[in-house]
Design an enzyme around this catalytic site. Sequence first.
Site, PDB file in Angstrom:
ATOM      1  N   GLU A  84      54.219  51.469  86.194  1.00 18.23           N
ATOM      2  CA  GLU A  84      53.309  51.406  85.064  1.00 18.23           C
ATOM      3  C   GLU A  84      53.509  52.146  83.883  1.00 18.23           C
ATOM      4  O   GLU A  84      54.044  53.320  83.993  1.00 18.23           O
ATOM      5  CB  GLU A  84      51.697  51.872  85.766  1.00 18.23           C
ATOM      6  CG  GLU A  84      50.580  51.847  84.699  1.00 18.23           C
ATOM      7  CD  GLU A  84      49.586  52.735  85.320  1.00 18.23           C
ATOM      8  OE1 GLU A  84      49.724  53.973  85.811  1.00 18.23           O
ATOM      9  OE2 GLU A  84      48.150  51.880  85.103  1.00 18.23           O
ATOM     10  N   ASN A 134      46.210  47.497  79.593  1.00 15.81           N
ATOM     11  CA  ASN A 134      47.406  48.142  80.494  1.00 15.81           C
ATOM     12  C   ASN A 134      47.925  46.758  81.088  1.00 15.81           C
ATOM     13  O   ASN A 134      47.320  46.483  82.179  1.00 15.81           O
ATOM     14  CB  ASN A 134      46.674  49.144  81.352  1.00 15.81           C
ATOM     15  CG  ASN A 134      47.872  49.959  82.023  1.00 15.81           C
ATOM     16  OD1 ASN A 134      48.926  49.497  82.118  1.00 15.81           O
ATOM     17  ND2 ASN A 134      47.282  50.928  82.612  1.00 15.81           N
ATOM     18  N   LYS A 160      45.707  44.876  83.832  1.00 22.47           N
ATOM     19  CA  LYS A 160      45.049  45.819  84.774  1.00 22.47           C
ATOM     20  C   LYS A 160      43.675  45.399  84.912  1.00 22.47           C
ATOM     21  O   LYS A 160      42.895  45.558  83.793  1.00 22.47           O
ATOM     22  CB  LYS A 160      45.473  47.237  84.483  1.00 22.47           C
ATOM     23  CG  LYS A 160      44.907  48.188  85.669  1.00 22.47           C
ATOM     24  CD  LYS A 160      45.292  49.483  85.283  1.00 22.47           C
ATOM     25  CE  LYS A 160      45.292  50.677  86.111  1.00 22.47           C
ATOM     26  NZ  LYS A 160      45.531  51.994  85.775  1.00 22.47           N
ATOM     27  N   GLU A 218      41.835  56.494  80.819  1.00 24.94           N
ATOM     28  CA  GLU A 218      42.111  55.422  80.513  1.00 24.94           C
ATOM     29  C   GLU A 218      41.296  54.325  79.703  1.00 24.94           C
ATOM     30  O   GLU A 218      41.567  53.251  78.955  1.00 24.94           O
ATOM     31  CB  GLU A 218      42.755  54.780  81.874  1.00 24.94           C
ATOM     32  CG  GLU A 218      44.319  54.589  82.078  1.00 24.94           C
ATOM     33  CD  GLU A 218      44.667  53.944  83.607  1.00 24.94           C
ATOM     34  OE1 GLU A 218      44.792  54.575  84.198  1.00 24.94           O
ATOM     35  OE2 GLU A 218      44.943  52.642  83.162  1.00 24.94           O
ATOM     36  N   CYS A 230      48.569  50.383  89.431  1.00 23.03           N
ATOM     37  CA  CYS A 230      48.173  51.845  89.743  1.00 23.03           C
ATOM     38  C   CYS A 230      46.710  51.584  90.494  1.00 23.03           C
ATOM     39  O   CYS A 230      46.706  51.368  91.616  1.00 23.03           O
ATOM     40  CB  CYS A 230      48.083  52.609  88.546  1.00 23.03           C
ATOM     41  SG  CYS A 230      48.080  54.309  89.024  1.00 23.03           S
ATOM     42  N   ASN A 277      51.092  55.449  88.075  1.00 24.36           N
ATOM     43  CA  ASN A 277      51.293  56.821  87.480  1.00 24.36           C
ATOM     44  C   ASN A 277      50.358  57.470  88.201  1.00 24.36           C
ATOM     45  O   ASN A 277      48.918  57.306  87.684  1.00 24.36           O
ATOM     46  CB  ASN A 277      50.894  57.059  85.687  1.00 24.36           C
ATOM     47  CG  ASN A 277      52.147  56.735  84.899  1.00 24.36           C
ATOM     48  OD1 ASN A 277      52.950  57.180  84.468  1.00 24.36           O
ATOM     49  ND2 ASN A 277      52.274  55.046  84.853  1.00 24.36           N
TER      50      ASN A 277
HETATM   51  N1  CDV Z   1      47.106  55.089  86.226  1.00 22.81           N
HETATM   52  C1  CDV Z   1      46.134  55.256  87.210  1.00 22.81           C
HETATM   53  O1  CDV Z   1      45.359  54.351  87.598  1.00 22.81           O
HETATM   54  N2  CDV Z   1      45.877  56.362  87.723  1.00 22.81           N
HETATM   55  C2  CDV Z   1      44.876  56.368  88.928  1.00 22.81           C
HETATM   56  C3  CDV Z   1      44.201  57.738  88.927  1.00 22.81           C
HETATM   57  C4  CDV Z   1      42.972  57.862  88.112  1.00 22.81           C
HETATM   58  C5  CDV Z   1      44.563  58.895  89.648  1.00 22.81           C
HETATM   59  C6  CDV Z   1      45.232  56.238  90.289  1.00 22.81           C
HETATM   60  O2  CDV Z   1      44.794  55.382  91.196  1.00 22.81           O
HETATM   61  O3  CDV Z   1      46.531  56.513  90.664  1.00 22.81           O
END
Ligand code: CDV
Length: 314
Positions: free
Chosen positions: A47, A109, A126, A144, A170, A195
């Site tokens: 991501e 995203n 996303k 985010e 993510c 991430n």
């Molecule tokens: N980039 C993300 O979506 N991170 C989320 C968070 C908030 C930890 C994750 O689910 O990893």
Amino acid sequence: MNRYLTLAVCQTGAIQRSATRAETVGRLVHLLERAAAAGAELAVFPEMALTTFFPRWSLEAGEIDEFYETRMPGPQTQPLFDAARRLKIGFALGYAELVEEHGGPRRFNSTVLVGADGEEIGRYRKMHVPGGEVAEAGVTTHLERRYFEPGNLGFPVYAYRGVRIGLALCSDRRWPETYRMLCLNGAQVVLIGYNTPVVLDEAPALAHLRMFHNHLPMQAGAYQNTVWVAAAAKAGLEDGQALIGGSCIIAPTGEIAALALSIEDEVVVHRADLELIATCQRVNFDFARYRRPEEYALISQRAGPPETRNESNH
Ligand code: CDV
């Protein structure tokens, strides 16, 4: 005869804010070369693979343009698309997308799926955008929702070399709906970029479970929906914040077939046996035969349980 698709997870180490786009794209091209040399046919990048994970900061409107792509490919990302064509390998790339849509700027995203001819096959925005809009005093809030609106493209599935590919980013990987929607749309492989901070100030007590909570939903998602999952982390110490690694390729059995060991740039490859999907379907998950969609209406009617749930628990 079995049909296979050789998948590569191209995990990256940290991408600092000070890195130029040319440096970062150079790293990604190098990873793609390693994936192709290992026989991979399709690679997944993290991501927001072109920049630091900027939602860790509370930034103002004038400070964020540098993180978004207004064209994909643009002049700085074109080398990656050229590499795909040269190496005959497809890829999925996560990035921050800024587009003019419905008469105004929209920020998503996103991830783009690119074919082995270097042409875009499709994209995904996303759906489950986590965190908040405004920083809380004293904590590194995940922001985010300050920078992205939820995706508006649904859960599309695209054909790549005859294999049906779904995309997710993510936080999406934590939600069973993501895999179920993609599976119901026919996905055989789900490509995910992420991430994930090692410590979330919102829930520091759960820090020791970060890797468990990384793999648990992806293994469950793969197993319960009989799909292959390939997931790429952006890992390492990025602009002062530690991000987990744990990039992996997961079989429809729920087993981790390949796992990254570092928190740096690393390529993990596995030859995915697509026949395993049918085998797992036969064992437990003949959806057409056993699912009861007429009994699941609440899933699309309610976002959460009724208010009374917590009351009755106390
Ligand atoms: N980039 C993300 O979506 N991170 C989320 C968070 C908030 C930890 C994750 O689910 O990893």
